[in-house]
Write a protein that holds these residues in place. Structure first.
Motif, PDB file in Angstrom:
ATOM      1  N   UNK A 141      27.848  40.922  54.953  1.00 55.50           N
ATOM      2  CA  UNK A 141      27.084  41.460  54.373  1.00 55.50           C
ATOM      3  C   UNK A 141      27.182  42.844  54.544  1.00 55.50           C
ATOM      4  N   UNK A 142      28.171  43.073  55.017  1.00 53.45           N
ATOM      5  CA  UNK A 142      29.283  44.421  54.643  1.00 53.45           C
ATOM      6  C   UNK A 142      29.829  45.098  53.415  1.00 53.45           C
ATOM      7  N   UNK A 143      29.412  45.842  53.119  1.00 50.26           N
ATOM      8  CA  UNK A 143      30.056  46.444  52.082  1.00 50.26           C
ATOM      9  C   UNK A 143      31.550  45.982  52.058  1.00 50.26           C
ATOM     10  N   UNK A 144      31.475  45.395  50.543  1.00 45.54           N
ATOM     11  CA  UNK A 144      32.736  45.576  50.717  1.00 45.54           C
ATOM     12  C   UNK A 144      33.863  46.058  48.859  1.00 45.54           C
ATOM     13  N   UNK A 145      34.763  45.922  49.223  1.00 47.79           N
ATOM     14  CA  UNK A 145      35.764  45.922  48.282  1.00 47.79           C
ATOM     15  C   UNK A 145      36.745  45.196  48.072  1.00 47.79           C
ATOM     16  N   UNK A 146      37.278  44.437  46.776  1.00 46.33           N
ATOM     17  CA  UNK A 146      37.986  43.883  46.557  1.00 46.33           C
ATOM     18  C   UNK A 146      38.755  44.772  45.627  1.00 46.33           C
ATOM     19  N   UNK A 147      40.423  44.911  46.092  1.00 47.64           N
ATOM     20  CA  UNK A 147      41.858  45.135  45.354  1.00 47.64           C
ATOM     21  C   UNK A 147      42.826  43.825  44.352  1.00 47.64           C
ATOM     22  N   UNK A 148      42.768  43.982  43.612  1.00 48.49           N
ATOM     23  CA  UNK A 148      44.041  43.311  43.436  1.00 48.49           C
ATOM     24  C   UNK A 148      44.798  43.854  42.337  1.00 48.49           C
ATOM     25  N   UNK A 149      46.150  42.983  42.155  1.00 47.45           N
ATOM     26  CA  UNK A 149      47.800  43.511  41.232  1.00 47.45           C
ATOM     27  C   UNK A 149      47.412  42.624  40.015  1.00 47.45           C
ATOM     28  N   UNK A 150      47.207  43.409  39.138  1.00 51.87           N
ATOM     29  CA  UNK A 150      47.187  43.050  37.852  1.00 51.87           C
ATOM     30  C   UNK A 150      47.998  41.731  37.832  1.00 51.87           C
ATOM     31  N   UNK A 151      49.366  41.712  38.336  1.00 57.01           N
ATOM     32  CA  UNK A 151      50.859  41.028  37.913  1.00 57.01           C
ATOM     33  C   UNK A 151      50.775  40.019  39.862  1.00 57.01           C
ATOM     34  N   UNK A 152      49.948  39.754  39.761  1.00 58.99           N
ATOM     35  CA  UNK A 152      50.158  38.556  41.104  1.00 58.99           C
ATOM     36  C   UNK A 152      50.362  37.733  41.335  1.00 58.99           C
ATOM     37  N   UNK A 153      51.401  37.192  41.712  1.00 53.56           N
ATOM     38  CA  UNK A 153      51.772  35.439  41.522  1.00 53.56           C
ATOM     39  C   UNK A 153      51.180  34.951  42.553  1.00 53.56           C
ATOM     40  N   UNK A 154      51.285  35.281  43.799  1.00 47.67           N
ATOM     41  CA  UNK A 154      50.750  35.129  44.928  1.00 47.67           C
ATOM     42  C   UNK A 154      49.248  34.585  45.325  1.00 47.67           C
ATOM     43  N   UNK A 155      48.393  35.723  45.070  1.00 47.08           N
ATOM     44  CA  UNK A 155      46.767  35.763  44.871  1.00 47.08           C
ATOM     45  C   UNK A 155      46.474  36.200  43.655  1.00 47.08           C
ATOM     46  N   UNK A 156      46.441  35.647  42.186  1.00 47.89           N
ATOM     47  CA  UNK A 156      45.910  35.804  41.119  1.00 47.89           C
ATOM     48  C   UNK A 156      44.784  36.713  41.072  1.00 47.89           C
ATOM     49  N   UNK A 212      41.722  36.041  39.416  1.00 45.50           N
ATOM     50  CA  UNK A 212      41.507  35.180  39.775  1.00 45.50           C
ATOM     51  C   UNK A 212      40.790  34.965  40.923  1.00 45.50           C
ATOM     52  N   UNK A 213      41.776  35.072  41.861  1.00 46.99           N
ATOM     53  CA  UNK A 213      41.377  34.662  43.802  1.00 46.99           C
ATOM     54  C   UNK A 213      40.626  36.177  44.000  1.00 46.99           C
ATOM     55  N   UNK A 214      40.816  37.093  43.405  1.00 44.71           N
ATOM     56  CA  UNK A 214      40.053  38.457  43.641  1.00 44.71           C
ATOM     57  C   UNK A 214      38.221  38.772  43.282  1.00 44.71           C
ATOM     58  N   UNK A 215      38.692  38.078  42.242  1.00 40.76           N
ATOM     59  CA  UNK A 215      36.744  38.048  40.828  1.00 40.76           C
ATOM     60  C   UNK A 215      36.243  36.804  41.858  1.00 40.76           C
ATOM     61  N   UNK A 216      37.187  35.805  42.469  1.00 40.84           N
ATOM     62  CA  UNK A 216      36.402  34.394  43.007  1.00 40.84           C
ATOM     63  C   UNK A 216      35.184  35.407  44.782  1.00 40.84           C
ATOM     64  N   UNK A 240      37.418  46.205  53.254  1.00 38.57           N
ATOM     65  CA  UNK A 240      37.857  45.506  52.278  1.00 38.57           C
ATOM     66  C   UNK A 240      39.366  44.936  51.772  1.00 38.57           C
ATOM     67  N   UNK A 241      39.438  43.970  50.698  1.00 32.72           N
ATOM     68  CA  UNK A 241      40.361  42.828  51.097  1.00 32.72           C
ATOM     69  C   UNK A 241      40.889  43.065  49.895  1.00 32.72           C
ATOM     70  N   UNK A 242      42.695  43.350  50.152  1.00 31.42           N
ATOM     71  CA  UNK A 242      43.447  43.653  49.097  1.00 31.42           C
ATOM     72  C   UNK A 242      44.656  42.989  49.630  1.00 31.42           C
ATOM     73  N   UNK A 243      44.222  42.271  47.525  1.00 36.92           N
ATOM     74  CA  UNK A 243      45.846  41.074  47.259  1.00 36.92           C
ATOM     75  C   UNK A 243      45.384  39.828  48.228  1.00 36.92           C
ATOM     76  N   UNK A 244      44.265  39.082  48.100  1.00 39.98           N
ATOM     77  CA  UNK A 244      43.429  38.012  49.403  1.00 39.98           C
ATOM     78  C   UNK A 244      43.000  37.009  49.044  1.00 39.98           C
ATOM     79  N   UNK A 245      42.376  35.871  49.253  1.00 47.05           N
ATOM     80  CA  UNK A 245      41.579  34.846  48.453  1.00 47.05           C
ATOM     81  C   UNK A 245      41.422  34.478  49.702  1.00 47.05           C
ATOM     82  N   UNK A 246      39.860  33.532  49.297  1.00 47.37           N
ATOM     83  CA  UNK A 246      38.946  32.685  50.249  1.00 47.37           C
ATOM     84  C   UNK A 246      39.774  31.491  50.293  1.00 47.37           C
ATOM     85  N   UNK A 247      40.789  31.468  49.700  1.00 54.52           N
ATOM     86  CA  UNK A 247      41.585  29.612  49.431  1.00 54.52           C
ATOM     87  C   UNK A 247      43.060  30.549  48.894  1.00 54.52           C
TER      88      UNK A 247
END
Length: 402
Positions: A200-215, A217-221, A117-124
């Motif tokens: 390959x691991x089952x993955x969940x991405x969680x985003x804060x809709x008002x996150x200015x640090x990792x918007x 769009x980063x979660x959707x990427x 699970x990747x929470x409020x994070x980014x690939x870059x």
């Protein structure tokens, strides 16, 4: 709960049954393992939860990560910790930098990570120069100025004065400047956008809709790049979504790391806890408190059933966010003419901010085409009344109504 400060290892804290499937939790830059406090009790019911401190943060020594270290080097420290705890395979969740560590582990050590699970994070994490500039600022002046500005990145203005928010900001002032700067440089160099398809691991991405640090769009990427990944967007939350909106984040994690993901036996208690959390998020505390208060010995079995089944198994699944589930629910209730339930869900969706009046209008127009004009006609009339009752009074009438 066991807190361990072992020489040569990241400081860590262990919660939950020793025999339960292990779950490692990684923190965000500038925070200690306390950032996961709102979720620990819920996650530790069915997992052996291991939280760890970043080097120079909390009680982890700064010397664990020398200058010039990378996210990969930090991930190796996490693997050393897992080895010391005899954890050959583990689930992993991380916030921001902690999420980057999990992404790297899933890419380079897939044999170790069972679920991610990747929470409020980014690939870059944005422009690398911004991170290098922050590193230089902290090396020159310490973490004080960065801590002053962190509340605006971590939390929405409405939450920034909350004691939980203030405590985390104050904790940041004690972070070792050299370690913080090294981690800034590590984030500047981190870029796994081209590698996401290899997870390959089952993955969940969680985003804060008002996150200015990792918007968002980063979660959707991340979600678009990782095969089969789910995405949950949390409204009313900035970068530390799990602190600002703990219940929806916990519900999403329980849905992802639940019995189906971990292979652990069915746990009605875990499903009920997750269901009650998400039921409160979707319908509001006031409604749920009334429903609980009205429960009788005769209806208690039904209340338990819907909490575990509807809310604990379906609404907590990571495949659709709550906004989408609300739209689907409204459409089904219009089609079936369940007007009392429709009114309840309309009020809850508008009050939460998940749906705007414009969103509701679009849903009802769509329903008119596929569910029939008479059904939509009744729904528009009901929604119009709900909107009139829930809209703020005009300014010139507010004094009269006080």
């Amino acid at each position: 709960m066991t807190s361990r400060h072992t020489a040569g290892l990241l400081h860590h804290q262990v919660d939950g049954p020793a025999s339960a499937p292990p779950l490692l939790l990684g923190p965000s830059l500038g925070t200690s393992l306390a950032v996961w406090a709102p979720q620990v009790a819920g996650l530790a019911r069915a997992h052996r939860v291991v939280r760890w401190d970043l080097p120079g943060h909390g009680r982890s020594p700064a010397s664990l990560l020398p200058g010039g270290a990378s996210v990969a080097d930090l991930a190796h420290e996490v693997l050393r910790l897992a080895d010391a705890l005899s954890l050959d395979r583990f689930a992993y969740a991380g916030i921001s930098l902690g999420g980057a560590v999990g992404t790297w582990l899933a890419l380079h050590h897939p044999e170790r990570v069972t679920s991610l699970a990747v929470v409020c994070s980014s690939a870059r994490f944005g422009d690398p120069q911004n991170w290098r500039d922050r590193a230089a600022q902290v090396r020159a002046a310490g973490t004080g100025q960065v801590a002053d500005a962190s509340a605006g990145r971590w939390f929405t203005p409405a939450f920034a004065a909350d004691p939980a928010a203030r405590n985390l900001v104050e904790d940041m002032r004690s972070v070792d400047p050299a370690a913080y700067a090294t981690l800034c440089d590590a984030l500047a160099a981190f870029d796994v956008r081209a590698e996401l398809a290899g997870i390959a691991a089952p993955t969940l991405v969680v985003a804060g809709r008002d996150d200015p640090a990792t918007p968002v769009a980063h979660a959707r990427e991340l979600a678009d790049g990782i095969p089969g990944a789910g995405l949950v967007e949390v409204p009313g939350a900035a970068h530390l979504a799990g602190v600002e909106r703990p219940e929806p984040v916990l519900a999403a994690l329980l849905g992802h790391f639940g019995p189906a993901a971990t292979g652990s036996p069915d746990d009605d208690g875990t499903r009920h806890a997750a269901g009650l959390s998400v039921r409160r998020q979707v319908l509001g505390d006031e409604h749920v408190d009334r429903a609980v208060a009205r429960t009788t010995p005769f209806t208690s079995v039904f209340q338990d059933f819907i909490t575990r089944y509807a809310w604990g198994e379906v609404w907590t699944r990571p495949g659709l966010d709550h906004r989408t589930r609300r739209c689907l629910t409204l459409t089904a209730l219009v089609a079936l003419g369940h007007h009392a339930e429709l009114e309840m869900h309309l009020r809850a969706a508008l009050r939460s901010g998940d749906l705007t009046p414009g969103d509701v209008q679009e849903v009802l127009l769509q329903a008119a085409v596929y569910c029939g004009v008479p059904a939509a006609n009744a729904a528009f009339a009901l929604a119009d009344r709900v909107l009139a009752e829930t809209s703020p009074a005009p300014a010139e009438h507010q004094h009269e109504e006080n």
